[in-house]
Design a protein around this motif. Sequence first.
Motif, mmCIF file in Angstrom:
data_model
loop_
_atom_site.group_PDB
_atom_site.id
_atom_site.type_symbol
_atom_site.label_atom_id
_atom_site.label_comp_id
_atom_site.label_asym_id
_atom_site.label_seq_id
_atom_site.Cartn_x
_atom_site.Cartn_y
_atom_site.Cartn_z
ATOM 1 N N GLY A 1 5.225 10.850 0.224
ATOM 2 C CA GLY A 1 6.465 10.502 -0.223
ATOM 3 C C GLY A 1 6.610 8.976 0.831
ATOM 4 N N TYR A 2 7.887 8.925 1.496
ATOM 5 C CA TYR A 2 8.119 7.823 2.177
ATOM 6 C C TYR A 2 7.629 7.799 3.585
ATOM 7 C CZ TYR A 2 11.235 6.635 -1.734
ATOM 8 O OH TYR A 2 11.601 6.245 -2.938
ATOM 9 N N PHE A 3 7.132 9.033 3.970
ATOM 10 C CA PHE A 3 6.280 8.888 5.198
ATOM 11 C C PHE A 3 5.307 7.929 5.190
ATOM 12 C CE2 PHE A 3 8.010 13.259 5.671
ATOM 13 C CZ PHE A 3 8.671 13.149 6.817
ATOM 14 N N ALA A 4 4.957 7.266 4.099
ATOM 15 C CA ALA A 4 3.912 6.264 3.977
ATOM 16 C C ALA A 4 4.152 5.106 4.596
ATOM 17 C CB ALA A 4 3.474 5.948 2.152
ATOM 18 N N LEU A 5 5.510 4.740 4.809
ATOM 19 C CA LEU A 5 6.253 3.635 5.430
ATOM 20 C C LEU A 5 5.638 3.597 6.863
ATOM 21 C CD1 LEU A 5 9.813 3.428 3.864
ATOM 22 C CD2 LEU A 5 7.734 1.753 3.419
ATOM 23 N N ILE B 1 0.639 -1.344 -0.129
ATOM 24 C CA ILE B 1 -0.095 -0.176 0.068
ATOM 25 C C ILE B 1 0.965 1.282 0.063
ATOM 26 C CG2 ILE B 1 -1.780 1.344 1.270
ATOM 27 C CD1 ILE B 1 -2.766 -1.253 2.396
ATOM 28 N N ALA B 2 2.010 1.152 0.651
ATOM 29 C CA ALA B 2 2.969 2.349 0.900
ATOM 30 C C ALA B 2 3.676 2.705 -0.475
ATOM 31 C CB ALA B 2 4.019 2.078 1.998
ATOM 32 N N LEU B 3 3.779 1.720 -1.090
ATOM 33 C CA LEU B 3 4.597 1.752 -2.455
ATOM 34 C C LEU B 3 4.200 2.670 -3.441
ATOM 35 C CD1 LEU B 3 6.467 -1.120 -4.552
ATOM 36 C CD2 LEU B 3 5.658 0.959 -5.420
ATOM 37 N N LEU C 1 2.801 3.409 7.492
ATOM 38 C CA LEU C 1 1.555 2.475 7.617
ATOM 39 C C LEU C 1 1.996 1.303 8.220
ATOM 40 C CD1 LEU C 1 0.134 3.057 4.048
ATOM 41 C CD2 LEU C 1 -0.793 3.556 6.085
ATOM 42 N N VAL C 2 3.373 0.974 8.369
ATOM 43 C CA VAL C 2 3.842 -0.423 8.935
ATOM 44 C C VAL C 2 3.503 -0.444 10.504
ATOM 45 C CG1 VAL C 2 5.978 -1.851 9.267
ATOM 46 C CG2 VAL C 2 5.647 -0.722 7.327
ATOM 47 N N ALA C 3 3.230 0.531 10.872
ATOM 48 C CA ALA C 3 3.197 0.678 12.563
ATOM 49 C C ALA C 3 1.619 0.036 12.610
ATOM 50 C CB ALA C 3 2.807 2.102 12.982
ATOM 51 N N LEU C 4 0.910 -0.344 11.504
ATOM 52 C CA LEU C 4 -0.304 -0.849 11.717
ATOM 53 C C LEU C 4 -0.309 -2.395 11.611
ATOM 54 C CD1 LEU C 4 -2.433 1.492 9.560
ATOM 55 C CD2 LEU C 4 -2.365 1.560 12.147
ATOM 56 N N SER C 5 0.933 -2.751 11.360
ATOM 57 C CA SER C 5 0.988 -4.201 11.207
ATOM 58 C C SER C 5 0.409 -5.194 12.309
ATOM 59 C CB SER C 5 2.490 -4.567 11.309
ATOM 60 O OG SER C 5 3.403 -4.138 10.088
ATOM 61 N N ASP C 6 0.442 -4.758 13.713
ATOM 62 C CA ASP C 6 -0.100 -5.624 14.791
ATOM 63 C C ASP C 6 -1.726 -5.688 14.669
ATOM 64 O OD1 ASP C 6 2.279 -6.187 15.748
ATOM 65 O OD2 ASP C 6 2.057 -4.747 17.357
ATOM 66 N N PRO C 7 -2.480 -4.457 14.519
ATOM 67 C CA PRO C 7 -3.907 -4.993 14.166
ATOM 68 C C PRO C 7 -4.093 -5.584 12.903
ATOM 69 C CG PRO C 7 -3.316 -2.522 13.871
ATOM 70 C CD PRO C 7 -2.216 -3.132 14.407
ATOM 71 N N LEU C 8 -3.191 -5.409 11.851
ATOM 72 C CA LEU C 8 -3.700 -6.224 10.577
ATOM 73 C C LEU C 8 -3.357 -7.344 10.818
ATOM 74 C CD1 LEU C 8 -4.647 -6.163 7.731
ATOM 75 C CD2 LEU C 8 -2.414 -5.469 7.107
#
Length: 203
Positions: free
Chosen positions: A181-185, A169-171, A187-194
């Motif tokens: 930009g790369y602040f989209a990365l 999704i971030a790509l 999003l990986v902070a949402l790994s646990d709930p996902l």
Amino acid sequence: MTDQATFAPERLKAFVDAVVAIAMTLLILPLLESVSEAADVGTDTGDFLAEHSGQLMSFTLSFVLIAAFWMEHHGQYQQVRRVTPALLWINVAWMLTIVWLPVPTAMLGQMHPDPLQALLYIGTLILTQVATMAGKLYLLRQPQLTDMSPELLRRGTAGDLAAIILFCIALPIAAWVHVIGYFALLLVALSDPLEKLLLRARR
């Protein structure tokens, strides 16, 4: 017991540690070169930090990401008792992505952003996570090789899949939404709930 030839994991873990340490060290080399160039032309410290903020950001980002990948790898292989040739090749693929990451990191820090750059950088992160997940899936099929329980491996696999989805999704955001930009990365902070959602869906 598996009918494949196996060997103790100590040498593999030591080799992986060395490869990761070298890759993390390589991240700093472009900055060291920039310091030398700045010294030659008499740039002061404040101007250097302002001019090379992109390099500093890319170095910090990649350093943290490689450290996170290594910590996950270390925890997983700490409980591996035997290594097969197939598991070794999975680790070789993982190390390839780690060693390659300093190249797109240097591009990110020194070149004008473009979609191909984002594909190279975040695509590398996706491949690293895919290789991490491949190791867990292999160990699920060969439980005699590890002391890690199948449930922990399944949870870890769900976490890897969650990270892969969020990287994907971030790509496009990093490639085409330049305001983010790369602040989209982040999003990986949402790994646990996902990961929890994926585990619920599996059940």
